[in-house]
Design an enzyme around this catalytic site. Structure first.
Site, PDB file in Angstrom:
ATOM      1  CG  ASP A   1      -7.009   6.016   8.255  1.00  0.00           C
ATOM      2  OD1 ASP A   1      -7.404   4.868   7.927  1.00  0.00           O
ATOM      3  OD2 ASP A   1      -6.168   6.241   9.078  1.00  0.00           O
TER       4      ASP A   1
ATOM      5  CG  HIS B   1      -8.207   3.301   3.218  1.00  0.00           C
ATOM      6  ND1 HIS B   1      -9.518   3.082   4.039  1.00  0.00           N
ATOM      7  CD2 HIS B   1      -7.540   3.952   3.941  1.00  0.00           C
ATOM      8  CE1 HIS B   1      -9.330   3.771   5.299  1.00  0.00           C
ATOM      9  NE2 HIS B   1      -8.079   4.096   5.306  1.00  0.00           N
TER      10      HIS B   1
END
Length: 310
Positions: free
Chosen positions: A99, A289
């Site tokens: 991320d 994610h």
């Protein structure tokens, strides 16, 4: 089991979890996470013969949180990585970022290739410096409601996320992130409205993990982490001298096959234009994610295969 200690880096106290002996591997978390997000990587990488270190980056967890927003530029974050390598007594490191930790890893590899044996980014590829400031580019390409722009507002996202920390983390971490979601936060709504809090957490996430997140962000709050986003335009200005520079250390990119958030505004295929020694782009099937949590065995295998090449 990992052990924990605090190091002084660039005048800040930086908390780390570490395990194993051997070549240094730094694991850089993203938002809204801490070193705990690497809990499934520490033991396997240490068992493979590496000194694995996962810091709470500045603004997060048990590490210091400078009050001024301009203390969270990409140069500060890269400087912390450089300082950690030195404080750990190493001459170089392999760095892995997930991320927002991925841009820190990519930029460190670009600015200090002498210190980086290899770099792996997860869920966020390296991107070329845009011709205009990022917030202008975001508005042009995604509109005024793009969630990165929502994060620019002082105090508003903090108020949303701290209203009920348990709901926040059950929603952000436990919501189904393998389905397409909007990246828009219209006026009158919040970022959490893009997701649905699950009645039952997915099998890769426990209530104890939520407890850790709640405890960590009760201590730190959200402002430090959100200040990373609030420096987009400042970072753009600071990196002007490196316009057109490339990443020269060996590089690897991993992304969840169902990570619709990252795919909505990034182009993994463009990585080869930015990383001159790209060793692979790996899709982890069916993962969203939070790929290193959802599919840890696949991520660990990919990372170790990459490490062996270095």
């Amino acid at each position: 089991m990992p052990t924990n200690r605090t190091l002084t880096v660039n005048g800040l106290s930086i908390h780390i979890a570490e395990q194993g002996e051997g070549p240094l591997v730094l694991l850089l978390h993203g938002w809204p996470e801490t070193s705990h997000s690497w809990r499934h990587q520490m033991q396997p990488l240490a068992d493979a013969g590496y000194h694995v270190v996962a810091p709470d980056q500045r603004g997060y967890g048990r590490s210091d949180r400078p009050e001024e927003s301009d203390q969270y530029t990409i140069l500060h974050l890269v400087g912390d990585v450089v300082g950690l390598i030195d404080a750990l007594g190493a001459k170089e490191a392999i760095i892995v970022g997930h991320d927002f930790g991925a841009p820190v890893a990519w930029t460190t590899a670009m600015l200090r290739p002498d210190l980086i044996r290899g770099v792996a980014g997860i869920s966020f590829p390296p991107t070329q410096r845009s011709p205009v400031p990022p917030t202008s580019a975001f508005r042009q390409h995604f509109g005024d409601d793009f969630y990165f722009l929502y994060f620019q507002h002082p105090e508003i996202p903090e108020a949303e996320f701290t209203r009920d920390l348990r709901t926040t983390f059950r929603t952000l971490l436990g919501g189904d992130n393998t389905q397409p979601v909007s990246t828009q936060v219209p006026a009158g709504s919040g970022f959490l409205d893009l997701f649905t809090e699950p009645d039952v957490l997915p099998d890769w996430l426990t209530e104890q993990d939520i407890d850790v997140a709640v405890e960590s962000f009760t201590r730190s709050g959200f402002t430090g982490g959100l200040n990373w986003y609030r420096n987009f335009d400042r970072n753009w200005s600071l990196l002007a001298p490196w316009q057109g520079a490339t990443i020269t250390p060996p590089a690897l990119y991993l992304i969840g096959g169902a990570d619709h958030i990252s795919r909505a505004f990034t182009d993994p295929a463009a990585i080869a234009d930015f990383a001159s020694d790209l060793r692979g782009i790996i899709d982890i099937p069916e993962a969203g994610h939070w790929v290193q949590l959802q599919r840890p065995d696949d991520v660990n295998t990919a990372l170790l295969d990459f490490f062996k090449q270095l």
